[in-house]
Design a protein around this motif. Structure first.
Motif, PDB file in Angstrom:
ATOM      1  N   ALA A  84      -0.688  -6.594  -4.262  1.00 33.27           N
ATOM      2  CA  ALA A  84      -1.690  -7.965  -5.751  1.00 33.27           C
ATOM      3  C   ALA A  84      -0.224  -8.845  -6.532  1.00 33.27           C
ATOM      4  O   ALA A  84      -0.459  -9.597  -6.489  1.00 33.27           O
ATOM      5  CB  ALA A  84      -1.290  -6.837  -7.027  1.00 33.27           C
TER       6      ALA A  84
ATOM      7  N   ALA B  33      -4.115  -2.720  -4.046  1.00 36.61           N
ATOM      8  CA  ALA B  33      -3.169  -1.823  -4.427  1.00 36.61           C
ATOM      9  C   ALA B  33      -1.791  -1.859  -3.865  1.00 36.61           C
ATOM     10  O   ALA B  33      -0.928  -1.507  -4.259  1.00 36.61           O
ATOM     11  CB  ALA B  33      -3.554  -0.329  -3.617  1.00 36.61           C
ATOM     12  N   THR B  34      -1.700  -2.276  -2.271  1.00 37.43           N
ATOM     13  CA  THR B  34      -0.746  -3.115  -1.674  1.00 37.43           C
ATOM     14  C   THR B  34       0.067  -4.071  -1.694  1.00 37.43           C
ATOM     15  O   THR B  34       1.464  -4.780  -1.664  1.00 37.43           O
ATOM     16  CB  THR B  34      -0.923  -2.257  -0.083  1.00 37.43           C
ATOM     17  OG1 THR B  34      -1.577  -3.396  -0.056  1.00 37.43           O
ATOM     18  CG2 THR B  34      -1.332  -0.569  -0.081  1.00 37.43           C
TER      19      THR B  34
ATOM     20  N   ASP C 171      -5.557  -1.042 -10.774  1.00 41.97           N
ATOM     21  CA  ASP C 171      -4.477  -2.030  -9.682  1.00 41.97           C
ATOM     22  C   ASP C 171      -5.229  -3.075 -10.043  1.00 41.97           C
ATOM     23  O   ASP C 171      -4.622  -4.715  -9.865  1.00 41.97           O
ATOM     24  CB  ASP C 171      -4.858  -2.085  -8.282  1.00 41.97           C
ATOM     25  CG  ASP C 171      -4.259   0.221  -7.999  1.00 41.97           C
ATOM     26  OD1 ASP C 171      -3.063  -0.215  -8.417  1.00 41.97           O
ATOM     27  OD2 ASP C 171      -4.782   0.631  -7.274  1.00 41.97           O
ATOM     28  N   THR C 172      -6.542  -2.973 -10.214  1.00 41.87           N
ATOM     29  CA  THR C 172      -7.355  -4.796 -10.385  1.00 41.87           C
ATOM     30  C   THR C 172      -7.287  -5.693 -11.452  1.00 41.87           C
ATOM     31  O   THR C 172      -6.670  -6.441 -11.842  1.00 41.87           O
ATOM     32  CB  THR C 172      -8.503  -4.851 -10.807  1.00 41.87           C
ATOM     33  OG1 THR C 172      -8.643  -4.468  -9.038  1.00 41.87           O
ATOM     34  CG2 THR C 172      -8.987  -5.827 -10.706  1.00 41.87           C
TER      35      THR C 172
ATOM     36  N   HIS D  68      -3.918  -4.842 -13.185  1.00 40.52           N
ATOM     37  CA  HIS D  68      -2.684  -5.238 -13.019  1.00 40.52           C
ATOM     38  C   HIS D  68      -2.374  -6.567 -12.236  1.00 40.52           C
ATOM     39  O   HIS D  68      -1.677  -7.069 -12.478  1.00 40.52           O
ATOM     40  CB  HIS D  68      -1.249  -4.464 -11.655  1.00 40.52           C
ATOM     41  CG  HIS D  68      -0.099  -4.876 -11.168  1.00 40.52           C
ATOM     42  ND1 HIS D  68       0.633  -4.905 -12.053  1.00 40.52           N
ATOM     43  CD2 HIS D  68       0.507  -5.060  -9.810  1.00 40.52           C
ATOM     44  CE1 HIS D  68       2.023  -5.096 -11.815  1.00 40.52           C
ATOM     45  NE2 HIS D  68       1.644  -5.180 -10.065  1.00 40.52           N
TER      46      HIS D  68
ATOM     47  N   ASP E 200     -10.226  -1.296   4.107  1.00 45.80           N
ATOM     48  CA  ASP E 200     -11.387  -1.541   3.223  1.00 45.80           C
ATOM     49  C   ASP E 200     -12.347  -2.058   4.413  1.00 45.80           C
ATOM     50  O   ASP E 200     -13.630  -2.105   4.175  1.00 45.80           O
ATOM     51  CB  ASP E 200     -10.484  -2.519   2.897  1.00 45.80           C
ATOM     52  CG  ASP E 200      -9.799  -2.445   1.703  1.00 45.80           C
ATOM     53  OD1 ASP E 200     -10.015  -1.542   1.185  1.00 45.80           O
ATOM     54  OD2 ASP E 200      -8.674  -2.797   1.063  1.00 45.80           O
TER      55      ASP E 200
ATOM     56  N   PRO F  66      -9.379  -2.365  -2.560  1.00 50.29           N
ATOM     57  CA  PRO F  66      -8.912  -2.135  -3.121  1.00 50.29           C
ATOM     58  C   PRO F  66      -7.903  -1.335  -2.182  1.00 50.29           C
ATOM     59  O   PRO F  66      -6.428  -1.391  -3.319  1.00 50.29           O
ATOM     60  CB  PRO F  66     -10.369  -0.514  -3.440  1.00 50.29           C
ATOM     61  CG  PRO F  66     -11.369  -1.548  -3.729  1.00 50.29           C
ATOM     62  CD  PRO F  66     -11.220  -1.741  -2.275  1.00 50.29           C
ATOM     63  N   GLY F  67      -7.755  -1.458  -0.811  1.00 50.07           N
ATOM     64  CA  GLY F  67      -6.652  -1.209  -1.141  1.00 50.07           C
ATOM     65  C   GLY F  67      -6.136  -2.489  -0.987  1.00 50.07           C
ATOM     66  O   GLY F  67      -4.074  -2.446  -0.730  1.00 50.07           O
TER      67      GLY F  67
END
Length: 524
Positions: A283, A280-281, A315-316, A318, A430, A276-277
């Motif tokens: 992508a 999110a930053t 986020d995923t 996107h 992560d 996830p981290g």
């Protein structure tokens, strides 16, 4: 350097059969003019007889002389010049720059094994000297090292007409270990095979290697290939290709009166864990990076990232949108041959017909016979209950699996089949937070990558290109790197052997000056 269509049998070139094969240019979609004659049963027997006779000599040739032979093969391949490069391009549809780089890698593999042979410690000599006065029983003198198996059969890959082919890693490893090699030429690039076979034959003659140390035979896998697998003269097999063909070879080899090892690299989905981290930053950057990896070489890599695993969320979503958009910008490309092209679209169709699978990006097969990039998405609940979703789709596509929570993520990883690679994309937090999931991935793959792309395999000492079944037939082996030599040897222990009969690697004075374990201590 003219292509004749004949079979290379030791130092002879013959063509006595009446079955004809042709090569296909996947770019022009035309049959190339040369005709290649499939080896007859008599020609196969001659090749195997010569290989068996050559083994009695070649197994005793020094490491230094075998190294010179491998280096001579590399030099002969280079001497083929543009003729080889353009033929490989014509038979594969791969760009000239890619083939030029692949030629360099082929030569590098040969030179790497030559260096290994000259140093010599790869035989892993172990000596436990006698203890005659040990109580209650004396200990005999025991000396062990790796020794070659005998003639090795090599099945080349369709997607690497040089580096995983006639003089590729399997052939280099088998020859380095002291085994004659018989190549069953790939039907997709017979002309490339003949040119390289000629280079190996010339190198063998120049270096004084025994007649039969190398042969290359034209033919079809279901006839000639299977006949070679069944033949008692063959002692081991190296294969790179599909699961279907690899399993057929494994079944035949296991059914022999004396089964033999098959080292089959059969591809995989190569899961990528998107944490996830990082998503999110990064992508946008990840989408561009993975669009390039998924579509490199029309996706025709055994390490193609065909499976993306991520936590469900905005986020995923996107990232998926950006990746689909990036894939739309990639031009469709020709595939290696008609069969690969048809199987690619059959694989996509199978995925798309599964309830719960959503198509985010995909082209429609058209008369241009080009492969269009594709991205599909599915929830982990569907993915883990339908095994066929794990099947490799060889081509420029990937399946995104979204997991609703950590439990679903762990279950998805646990249910993965064996893989060649697994990749972790995560920031520092992560990597700490998902340590359990990363460990689970290590149980599934032969190589774990962090914050990179799986496409591309370095040829070096530390590389592992293999993995748990069905990625490969033996998770303990690799088909890339110097450790590949161990596939084509076996340990032999000599007990109380007279000194005059000991091989140099086991002699008391260590004339080869190699590293050996003597009475538990590594020493030269």
């Amino acid at each position: 350097m003219n292509i004749t269509g004949r079979n290379s049998i030791g130092y002879s070139w013959t063509a006595t059969g009446d079955t004809v094969l042709s090569a296909y240019n996947p770019v022009s979609r035309e049959i190339l003019p040369e005709r290649f004659i499939a080896a007859t049963e008599a020609e196969m027997e001659t090749a195997l007889t010569r290989a068996t006779a050559a083994f009695t000599i070649y197994r005793h040739i020094s490491g230094a002389d075998k190294a010179t032979f491998l280096e001579a093969i590399a030099a002969e391949i280079l001497a083929l010049g543009d003729v080889l490069l353009h033929r490989a391009v014509a038979e594969s549809g791969l760009p000239l720059a890619r083939i030029t780089g692949e030629r360099g890698r082929t030569m590098q593999q040969l030179q790497l094994f030559a260096t290994l042979l000259r140093e010599g410690s790869w035989v892993e000599a172990v000596i436990d000297t006698a203890i005659p006065d040990r109580q209650p029983l004396p200990r005999p003198d025991l000396r062990t090292m790796w020794q070659p198996l005998g003639p090795v059969l090599v099945f080349p890959a369709s997607n690497f007409p040089l580096a995983f082919s006639t003089a590729g890693g399997d052939t280099a490893a088998a020859l380095a270990a002291g085994n004659p090699v018989i190549v069953k030429a790939h039907e997709s690039h017979p002309g490339t095979n003949e040119l390289v076979a000629g280079a190996i034959s010339r190198a063998a003659a120049t270096c004084g290697m025994p007649d039969g140390v190398f042969s290359s035979l034209n033919g079809y896998g279901h006839t000639l290939g299977q006949a070679l697998v069944r033949h008692p003269a063959i002692k081991a097999i190296g294969f790179t290709g599909s699961q279907r063909a690899g399993k057929a070879i494994m079944a035949t080899a296991a059914a022999r009166p004396i089964p033999i090892p098959v080292y089959a690299e059969m591809g995989s989905k190569n899961p990528v864990l998107l944490l996830p981290g990082k998503v999110a930053t990064s992508a946008a950057a990840l989408a561009q990076q993975y669009a390039a990896s998924i579509t490199q070489g029309a996706g025709q890599f055994c390490t193609n990232p065909g499976l993306l695993i991520a936590m469900a969320g905005p986020d995923t979503d996107h990232f998926a949108e950006l990746l689909a958009l990036a894939l739309q910008q990639v031009q469709p490309a020709p595939m290696l041959n008609k069969g690969v092209y048809e199987q690619y679209y059959a694989g996509l169709k199978s995925l798309q017909q599964q309830d719960g699978v959503r198509t985010l990006q995909a082209g429609v097969p058209a008369a241009d016979a080009l492969a269009y990039p594709a991205l599909l998405q599915v929830d982990s609940e569907v993915f883990t209950t339908h095994a066929h979703l794990q099947e490799e789709v060889f081509g420029p596509s990937s399946l995104l699996v979204t997991c609703k929570d950590m439990v679903a993520l762990q279950q998805t990883i646990i249910q993965l089949q064996g893989q060649l690679t697994a990749t972790v994309l995560g920031d520092r937090y992560d990597l700490q937070q998902y340590a359990v999931e990363i460990q689970l991935l290590q149980d599934k793959a032969g190589r774990i990558l962090f914050n990179g792309v799986p496409t591309g395999v370095e040829v070096c000492e530390a590389m592992v290109h293999g993995g748990p079944f069905p990625a490969s037939s033996d998770a303990r082996s690799t088909s890339v790197g110097t450790a590949a030599i161990r596939r084509f040897v076996r340990p032999v222990c000599l007990q109380d052997c007279p000194p005059a009969l000991l091989p140099d690697a086991l002699k008391e004075d260590n004339p080869l000056h190699i590293w050996r374990k003597v009475n538990g201590q590594w020493t030269r």
